[in-house]
Scaffold this motif. Structure first.
Motif, PDB file in Angstrom:
ATOM      1  N   ARG A 256       0.901  -1.302  -0.055  1.00 35.91           N
ATOM      2  CA  ARG A 256      -0.017  -0.030  -0.129  1.00 35.91           C
ATOM      3  C   ARG A 256       0.787   1.292  -0.017  1.00 35.91           C
ATOM      4  O   ARG A 256       1.862   1.460   0.747  1.00 35.91           O
ATOM      5  CB  ARG A 256      -0.909   0.036   1.129  1.00 35.91           C
ATOM      6  N   TYR A 257       0.521   2.128  -0.967  1.00 32.98           N
ATOM      7  CA  TYR A 257       1.190   3.363  -1.100  1.00 32.98           C
ATOM      8  C   TYR A 257       0.431   4.752  -0.861  1.00 32.98           C
ATOM      9  O   TYR A 257      -0.847   4.523  -1.295  1.00 32.98           O
ATOM     10  CB  TYR A 257       1.893   3.682  -2.441  1.00 32.98           C
ATOM     11  N   PHE A 258       1.108   5.506  -0.116  1.00 29.40           N
ATOM     12  CA  PHE A 258       0.144   6.918   0.070  1.00 29.40           C
ATOM     13  C   PHE A 258       0.938   8.015   0.006  1.00 29.40           C
ATOM     14  O   PHE A 258       2.194   7.980   0.360  1.00 29.40           O
ATOM     15  CB  PHE A 258      -0.363   6.810   1.706  1.00 29.40           C
TER      16      PHE A 258
ATOM     17  N   ARG B 285       0.636  12.683  -0.511  1.00 31.26           N
ATOM     18  CA  ARG B 285      -0.151  13.797  -0.282  1.00 31.26           C
ATOM     19  C   ARG B 285       0.714  15.016  -0.553  1.00 31.26           C
ATOM     20  O   ARG B 285       1.789  14.991  -0.354  1.00 31.26           O
ATOM     21  CB  ARG B 285      -0.922  13.671   0.889  1.00 31.26           C
TER      22      ARG B 285
ATOM     23  N   PHE C  25      -3.850   6.986  -2.985  1.00 26.08           N
ATOM     24  CA  PHE C  25      -3.598   5.755  -2.382  1.00 26.08           C
ATOM     25  C   PHE C  25      -3.573   4.808  -3.096  1.00 26.08           C
ATOM     26  O   PHE C  25      -4.691   4.743  -3.927  1.00 26.08           O
ATOM     27  CB  PHE C  25      -4.937   5.654  -1.166  1.00 26.08           C
TER      28      PHE C  25
END
Lengths: 187, 379
Positions: B311-313, B315, B326
């Protein structure tokens, strides 16, 4: 849906990760979650039921669906006052929807996500809109696009699509005859 | 004629506090796009507002599951089209996180300059349209006169004036044109006094003051509960700006202030945006001074980008708040799932609560100071 390459969801094992990385040409980022102070701080709030998952750059905790609301309340009380979004991921091969709650705060903007699995044929979970008000619309969106129902939600209606829309577009088995181009290659 | 009807006609009927529902939009000049507000009214007083979205829903998240990361940049520009550079940047950061690469130094500075120019252009447009919403036409002409200068810089550099897709994973697409630095410097020189002109033109106006001061107050705790970000949040006294609290890129190398106001009303949101334009000029000035004069602007990427499992996020602080991406990867050239967190979606959620009890005309004011962009809400 016939998908020969199974989507990977068992992210917990680091050994799998490295073997996967060898197949691709790209190098994986270093993942030092075990020694991460944020991860241990959150684990101290959540307790042993929350499992830290080490894949990707985002710190992830897997929690049981029945305790999700309780965990969220504890996090909110501990100062995690910013729910960035709520979303879901469809894993038809596992017969599960994974709900993702991205949590942050308004002080130092640290962030991590909580994930929980719910069965695909009975997708219901308790709302967290009583904890973070912003979840109300985000959960409506998840309901709209995935068909996941939220228990005790104040106003569960479709939000983006028309009320008469058939089906839930972000499910992997959604078929749209009009727009055949919107299809994942190989699926 | 029936006696009953006669008596009804003779008496003054229909008391003004009778409830009624009216539609504002989907095509209404003050909703800035195709947003439909179902307004419950008693006379002029707003009893409640229910926003209906989705008129420009293009299923960008679903399309993201079919497009490679390089192709997807072009869709990020079409979310909040007034913050195209920042959206590109947030997406580029996510891909860079996933691949574990770092953009070159010169590209980092170019990104900052471009993003801050976009912020100024976005706030300029807001300022002009805000004036027009409240009945003043002149600010619109002033704002577009100045915004044109920024658009010209963008056009010269990336060939595009609105949907740039200039910032890409690995850096920026290409070296800017030879006159880029002198163009930006002359713009700073030109625009710094123009902000004061804006203030003289509109800020002191008695009608603007009367219609914004104390109107549509969003308290800090409500803003936080609704997940508001950007100028809407900072006008409520919450000192939260990603460029400060968790600096990405090279933002930690610049000295600037976060624009914060405590009142939480429409006037505070107005003040915050004008101050942000000044601070952006400061950042651009410092970035131009610090930027390496030459060097690579783009890191080499694999020809097929595969998002590794996990999982990558990422901002970034866009002109309207926090844009976040996301991604759940499964090692294929396209993501398994892609989620876009758009700032306007959360910001608009606070709107129905704070508009209750105000008048119809205040819907226009408050919605204008929320500065929504509908394609960003609908995605």
């Amino acid at each position: 849906m016939k998908n020969t390459d199974k989507p990977r969801t068992d992210y917990a094992q680091a050994s799998d990760l490295t073997s996967e990385a060898k197949q691709g040409a790209v190098e994986l980022p270093k993942n030092d979650l075990q020694g991460n102070s944020l991860a241990s701080a959150v684990l101290a709030i959540l307790g042993p039921e929350a499992k830290l998952e080490a894949a990707g750059s985002e710190i992830t905790f897997r929690v049981p669906a029945t305790q999700l609301h309780d965990f969220c309340q504890r996090l909110k009380d501990a100062g995690w006052d910013f729910l960035v979004f709520v979303t879901a991921v469809d894993f038809p091969d596992q017969d599960a929807f994974e709900l993702v709650y991205e949590i942050s705060n308004y002080k130092d903007a640290q962030h991590f996500c909580l994930v929980t699995n719910i069965p695909r044929n009975e997708p219901v979970i308790r709302t967290v809109s009583d904890i973070w008000r912003t979840a109300e619309w985000h959960e409506r969106e998840v309901y709209d696009l995935f068909g996941i129902r939220f228990d005790s939600h104040p106003d569960l209606r479709r939000i983006l699509l028309d009320d008469t829309w058939k089906g839930y577009p972000l499910r992997k088995d959604y078929k749209d005859e009009l727009h055949e181009m919107i299809r994942r290659p190989g699926s | 004629m029936n006696n009953d009807v006669k008596s009804e006609v003779s008496q003054p009927q229909a008391p003004y506090y009778d409830e009624m529902f009216i539609n504002m939009g989907p095509q209404h000049p003050s909703t800035h796009g195709v947003l439909r507000l179902v307004v419950k009214l008693a006379g002029e007083t707003v009893l409640g507002v229910s926003p209906h979205m989705g008129y420009v829903h293009r299923s960008i998240e679903k399309m993201g599951e079919t497009l490679s990361p390089m192709q997807f940049i072009h869709l990020t520009s079409r979310l909040d089209y007034l913050s195209a550079h920042m959206n590109n940047w947030a997406w580029a950061m996510l891909v860079e996180k996933a691949l574990g690469i770092k953009p070159p130094e010169r590209a980092e500075y170019l990104r900052v300059i471009m993003a801050e120019l976009t912020r100024i252009a976005s706030h300029q447009l807001w300022w002009g349209v805000f004036g027009m919403d409240l009945g003043a036409f002149t600010p619109f002409l002033y704002a577009f006169r100045d915004r044109e200068k920024i658009n010209d810089i963008f056009e010269k550099t990336c060939g595009s004036r609105l949907t740039m897709h200039y910032i890409c994973p690995g850096g920026v697409f290409e070296e800017p044109d030879a006159e880029f630095e002198s163009d930006v410097r002359s713009f700073i020189k030109y625009f710094a006094p123009v902000i004061d002109e804006y203030e003289r033109l509109l800020s002191g106006n008695i009608i603007i003051q009367e219609r914004t001061r104390g109107v549509g107050v969003l308290p800090a705790d409500r803003a936080k509960a609704y997940g508001c970000t950007g100028p809407v949040l900072r006008a409520s006294g919450v000192d939260y700006d990603l460029r400060k609290v968790q600096p990405y890129g090279v933002y930690n190398r610049f000295e600037f202030k976060t624009a914060v106001a405590n009142e939480g009303d429409s006037w505070a949101r107005y003040k915050v945006r004008l101050e942000e334009m000044r601070q952006s000029l400061e950042i651009i000035r410092q970035a131009l001074d610090q930027m390496p004069k030459d060097g690579p602007v783009r890191e080499k990427l694999p020809s097929v980008i595969k998002i590794p499992p996990g999982r990558y996020f990422a901002r970034a602080e866009a002109a309207r708040g926090e844009i976040a991406f996301f991604v759940v990867g499964d090692g294929k050239p396209v993501p398994w799932r892609l989620k876009i967190r758009s700032p306007n979606f959360s910001n608009l959620q606070a709107f129905p609560e704070i508009i209750r009890g105000w008048r119809v005309a205040d819907i226009v004011t408050v919605l204008s100071t929320f500065d929504i962009v509908v394609p960003d809400i609908d995605r």
